[in-house]
Motif scaffolding. Structure first.
Motif, PDB file in Angstrom:
ATOM      1  N   THR A   1       0.888  -1.482  -0.446  1.00 30.30           N
ATOM      2  CA  THR A   1      -0.013   0.106   0.068  1.00 30.30           C
ATOM      3  C   THR A   1       0.790   1.310   0.026  1.00 30.30           C
ATOM      4  OG1 THR A   1      -1.674  -0.990   0.781  1.00 30.30           O
ATOM      5  CG2 THR A   1      -1.606   0.977   1.195  1.00 30.30           C
ATOM      6  N   VAL A   2       0.532   2.928  -0.859  1.00 25.43           N
ATOM      7  CA  VAL A   2       1.318   3.476  -0.967  1.00 25.43           C
ATOM      8  C   VAL A   2      -0.090   4.716  -0.732  1.00 25.43           C
ATOM      9  CG1 VAL A   2       3.552   2.596  -2.006  1.00 25.43           C
ATOM     10  CG2 VAL A   2       1.474   3.765  -3.421  1.00 25.43           C
ATOM     11  N   ALA A   3       0.354   5.716  -1.101  1.00 22.73           N
ATOM     12  CA  ALA A   3      -0.375   7.632  -0.967  1.00 22.73           C
ATOM     13  C   ALA A   3      -1.688   7.496  -2.190  1.00 22.73           C
ATOM     14  CB  ALA A   3       0.194   8.253  -0.731  1.00 22.73           C
ATOM     15  N   GLN A   4      -0.639   6.203  -3.335  1.00 22.36           N
ATOM     16  CA  GLN A   4      -1.555   6.623  -4.872  1.00 22.36           C
ATOM     17  C   GLN A   4      -1.847   5.593  -5.111  1.00 22.36           C
ATOM     18  OE1 GLN A   4       1.845   6.182  -4.669  1.00 22.36           O
ATOM     19  NE2 GLN A   4       2.788   8.158  -6.012  1.00 22.36           N
ATOM     20  N   GLY A   5      -2.055   4.007  -4.277  1.00 21.00           N
ATOM     21  CA  GLY A   5      -2.723   3.211  -4.295  1.00 21.00           C
ATOM     22  C   GLY A   5      -2.084   1.509  -4.044  1.00 21.00           C
ATOM     23  N   THR A   6      -2.109   0.679  -4.837  1.00 16.54           N
ATOM     24  CA  THR A   6      -1.619  -0.402  -4.566  1.00 16.54           C
ATOM     25  C   THR A   6       0.046  -0.422  -5.617  1.00 16.54           C
ATOM     26  OG1 THR A   6      -3.162  -1.502  -3.561  1.00 16.54           O
ATOM     27  CG2 THR A   6      -1.340  -2.781  -4.265  1.00 16.54           C
ATOM     28  N   ARG A   7       1.376  -0.704  -4.802  1.00 13.96           N
ATOM     29  CA  ARG A   7       2.357  -0.446  -5.337  1.00 13.96           C
ATOM     30  C   ARG A   7       2.686  -2.112  -6.177  1.00 13.96           C
ATOM     31  NH1 ARG A   7       8.016  -0.465  -4.471  1.00 13.96           N
ATOM     32  NH2 ARG A   7       9.405   0.332  -5.707  1.00 13.96           N
ATOM     33  N   LEU A   8       2.790  -2.743  -7.149  1.00 14.03           N
ATOM     34  CA  LEU A   8       3.904  -3.672  -7.095  1.00 14.03           C
ATOM     35  C   LEU A   8       5.262  -3.667  -6.598  1.00 14.03           C
ATOM     36  CD1 LEU A   8       2.146  -5.210 -10.630  1.00 14.03           C
ATOM     37  CD2 LEU A   8       1.235  -4.972  -8.474  1.00 14.03           C
ATOM     38  N   SER A   9       6.138  -4.405  -5.944  1.00 14.68           N
ATOM     39  CA  SER A   9       6.593  -4.532  -5.325  1.00 14.68           C
ATOM     40  C   SER A   9       8.592  -4.420  -6.142  1.00 14.68           C
ATOM     41  CB  SER A   9       6.881  -5.371  -3.995  1.00 14.68           C
ATOM     42  OG  SER A   9       6.956  -6.560  -4.109  1.00 14.68           O
ATOM     43  N   ILE A  10       7.899  -5.570  -7.421  1.00 18.47           N
ATOM     44  CA  ILE A  10       8.572  -6.116  -8.002  1.00 18.47           C
ATOM     45  C   ILE A  10       9.085  -5.374  -9.523  1.00 18.47           C
ATOM     46  CG2 ILE A  10       9.934  -8.072  -9.587  1.00 18.47           C
ATOM     47  CD1 ILE A  10      10.910  -7.810  -5.674  1.00 18.47           C
ATOM     48  N   ARG A  11       9.478  -5.709 -10.268  1.00 21.99           N
ATOM     49  CA  ARG A  11       8.991  -5.061 -11.697  1.00 21.99           C
ATOM     50  C   ARG A  11       8.733  -6.348 -12.849  1.00 21.99           C
ATOM     51  NH1 ARG A  11      12.949  -0.530 -14.176  1.00 21.99           N
ATOM     52  NH2 ARG A  11      11.516  -1.365 -15.646  1.00 21.99           N
ATOM     53  N   LEU A  12       8.228  -6.400 -13.272  1.00 17.89           N
ATOM     54  CA  LEU A  12       7.936  -7.652 -13.989  1.00 17.89           C
ATOM     55  C   LEU A  12       8.096  -6.354 -15.471  1.00 17.89           C
ATOM     56  CD1 LEU A  12       5.096  -9.716 -12.478  1.00 17.89           C
ATOM     57  CD2 LEU A  12       7.993 -10.052 -12.412  1.00 17.89           C
ATOM     58  N   THR A  13       8.941  -7.714 -16.200  1.00 11.01           N
ATOM     59  CA  THR A  13       8.601  -7.318 -17.531  1.00 11.01           C
ATOM     60  C   THR A  13       8.091  -7.093 -18.266  1.00 11.01           C
ATOM     61  OG1 THR A  13       9.564  -9.559 -18.781  1.00 11.01           O
ATOM     62  CG2 THR A  13      11.215  -8.272 -17.690  1.00 11.01           C
ATOM     63  N   HIS A  14       6.841  -7.033 -19.699  1.00 12.01           N
ATOM     64  CA  HIS A  14       6.424  -6.978 -20.529  1.00 12.01           C
ATOM     65  C   HIS A  14       5.518  -8.253 -21.184  1.00 12.01           C
ATOM     66  CE1 HIS A  14       5.241  -2.753 -21.627  1.00 12.01           C
ATOM     67  NE2 HIS A  14       5.995  -3.236 -20.193  1.00 12.01           N
ATOM     68  N   GLU A  15       7.241  -8.951 -21.305  1.00 12.08           N
ATOM     69  CA  GLU A  15       7.367 -10.542 -21.337  1.00 12.08           C
ATOM     70  C   GLU A  15       7.064 -11.567 -20.681  1.00 12.08           C
ATOM     71  OE1 GLU A  15       7.742 -12.086 -24.581  1.00 12.08           O
ATOM     72  OE2 GLU A  15       9.021 -10.829 -25.512  1.00 12.08           O
ATOM     73  N   ASP A  16       7.033 -11.281 -19.175  1.00 11.98           N
ATOM     74  CA  ASP A  16       6.376 -11.780 -17.652  1.00 11.98           C
ATOM     75  C   ASP A  16       5.069 -11.684 -18.289  1.00 11.98           C
ATOM     76  OD1 ASP A  16       8.849 -12.828 -17.193  1.00 11.98           O
ATOM     77  OD2 ASP A  16       9.112 -10.421 -15.569  1.00 11.98           O
ATOM     78  N   PHE A  17       4.183 -10.350 -18.741  1.00 13.00           N
ATOM     79  CA  PHE A  17       3.070 -10.939 -18.933  1.00 13.00           C
ATOM     80  C   PHE A  17       2.090 -11.515 -19.543  1.00 13.00           C
ATOM     81  CE2 PHE A  17       3.616  -6.821 -16.330  1.00 13.00           C
ATOM     82  CZ  PHE A  17       3.140  -6.837 -15.361  1.00 13.00           C
ATOM     83  N   ALA A  18       3.049 -11.148 -20.644  1.00 11.32           N
ATOM     84  CA  ALA A  18       2.655 -12.082 -22.294  1.00 11.32           C
ATOM     85  C   ALA A  18       2.781 -13.347 -21.412  1.00 11.32           C
ATOM     86  CB  ALA A  18       3.478 -11.684 -23.004  1.00 11.32           C
ATOM     87  N   SER A  19       3.582 -14.206 -20.776  1.00  8.51           N
ATOM     88  CA  SER A  19       3.914 -15.321 -20.699  1.00  8.51           C
ATOM     89  C   SER A  19       2.437 -16.312 -20.525  1.00  8.51           C
ATOM     90  CB  SER A  19       5.034 -15.401 -19.980  1.00  8.51           C
ATOM     91  OG  SER A  19       4.823 -17.257 -19.076  1.00  8.51           O
ATOM     92  N   ALA A  20       2.062 -15.178 -18.768  1.00  8.93           N
ATOM     93  CA  ALA A  20       1.065 -15.836 -17.955  1.00  8.93           C
ATOM     94  C   ALA A  20      -0.287 -14.928 -18.252  1.00  8.93           C
ATOM     95  CB  ALA A  20       1.128 -14.327 -16.732  1.00  8.93           C
TER      96      ALA A  20
END
Length: 376
Positions: free
Chosen positions: A322-341
């Motif tokens: 949780t951060v002020a603007q919303g919920t921050r993903l603590s780890i950066r995933l690449t667009h390739e990771d998103f595409a794979s999932a």
């Protein structure tokens, strides 16, 4: 359609009165036809990837289901009111009742009559806590025999933060073992007494079929390869979770550090000789099972935008902070990771993420970490 376009083009060329506009129009129509062909081919490829990923995740789910069923301790899953939804063989044996007779029955039916009010109070207070809790109480087997038991329960929550299900570990105990049970709660089996193995971001973590890794710090990406040699994301092991090649039936299984990672290893021989260690590991194995179910459910959505949306929801639950603007993903995933999932292409993911950003549903912080604003 291609044949008709070709015939029209030939007829237009053969016309006595020629018009440059007609052949040009037919050529543009032909280009449009080729675009449609490319789009159809991409859809076929994505559908094949979806089918392969679903088969992989179904195999993974079957593996974790078997681990749950063959667990060395009694394990139950109930709804928030305590009605039994799942039970393993050890639970049926402990309560002296056929497993299918357990399903749908309130767990309070197996509590000694004089202690049921205490149990009701315990249930009503569970939603006020966010950690596992223990209760020593008298249970009654089918047939009337009573015994002392320790009930360890963990609560899972829905997207609105309301209790959704309860996970119960049931153990017969004696007074001399109560002090040992407190030790389990503190995760002492994964503490400083073990050697810590450190891996850098992007490093491949070696897997031994005779050991299980416990994540003390960081995030690990678990993936496999499909028939087209493309990487498929099948899980994320965050702090407090376990993983290893022993826990999967996949032939190609790889673990990659997504951040600076600290791990401790647990040999299978320790698990088989230490009931207390088995007790400590069972909720963590169940956590991986639940995550595998979530990945499997994502592949069931037909539209890519739906798969991406529910993948973001899963990431929010697993690695969100949780951060002020919303919920921050603590780890950066690449667009390739998103595409794979999500079983799609990197280009499609980039386009959909840009759209979510334009809609104000996500944004990026200074370190390019995704912040979820309206992903519930």
């Amino acid at each position: 359609m291609d044949k008709r376009i070709a015939n029209l083009y030939e007829n237009a060329i053969a016309m006595p009165v020629k018009s440059n506009a007609v052949p040009q129009f037919l050529m543009e129509l032909g280009h449009a036809s080729q675009t449609v062909h490319h789009a159809i081919e991409e859809l076929y490829q994505q559908n094949e990837q979806l089918e392969q990923t679903q088969e992989i995740l179904e195999a993974e789910y079957q593996r974790y289901e078997e681990l749950f069923e063959e667990a060395p301790d009694a394990y139950l899953v109930t709804d928030a009111q305590g009605k039994i939804q799942l039970a393993n063989r050890k639970a049926a044996k402990l309560l002296n009742i056929e497993k299918h007779f357990l399903l749908g029955k309130p767990i309070i039916n197996f509590i000694a009559l004089e202690e049921r009010q205490c149990f009701r109070n315990f249930l009503s207070q569970l939603s006020q806590h966010g950690r596992s809790q223990e209760l020593a109480i008298g249970l009654q087997r089918r047939g009337g025999e009573f015994f002392d038991a320790a009930l360890t329960v963990a609560v899972t929550y829905d997207n609105q933060g309301k209790p959704q299900s309860l996970r119960w570990l049931l153990r017969g105990i004696t007074e001399s073992r109560r002090a040992e049970l407190v030790q389990i709660q503190k995760d002492s089996y994964f503490g400083d007494s073990r050697q810590v193995h450190k891996y850098s971001k992007g490093e491949i973590i070696p897997l031994n079929p005779q050991t299980i890794w416990y994540v003390r710090q960081g995030l690990v990406k678990l993936s496999t390869l499909c028939e087209t040699s493309e990487e498929v994301l099948v899980g994320l092991a965050a702090q407090g979770m376990v993983f290893g090649s022993y826990m999967t039936s996949l032939h190609a299984y790889q673990a990659t550090a997504l951040s600076e990672v600290e791990l401790v290893s647990i040999h299978l021989s320790e698990i088989t000789t230490s009931p207390l260690l088995s007790h400590a590991l069972l909720p963590k194995i169940n956590q991986r099972l639940r995550q595998t179910e979530s990945f499997l459910a994502i592949t069931g959505f037909r539209r890519v935008q739906d798969r991406l949306y529910y993948f973001l929801r899963l990431l929010k639950q697993e690695i969100g902070e949780t951060v002020a603007q919303g919920t921050r993903l603590s780890i950066r995933l690449t667009h390739e990771d998103f595409a794979s999932a999500c079983c799609t292409t990197r280009v499609t993911i980039t386009r959909l993420l840009c759209k979510l950003k334009q809609q104000g549903k996500i944004c990026l912080d200074a370190k390019k970490h995704i912040i979820l604003r309206e992903i519930d």
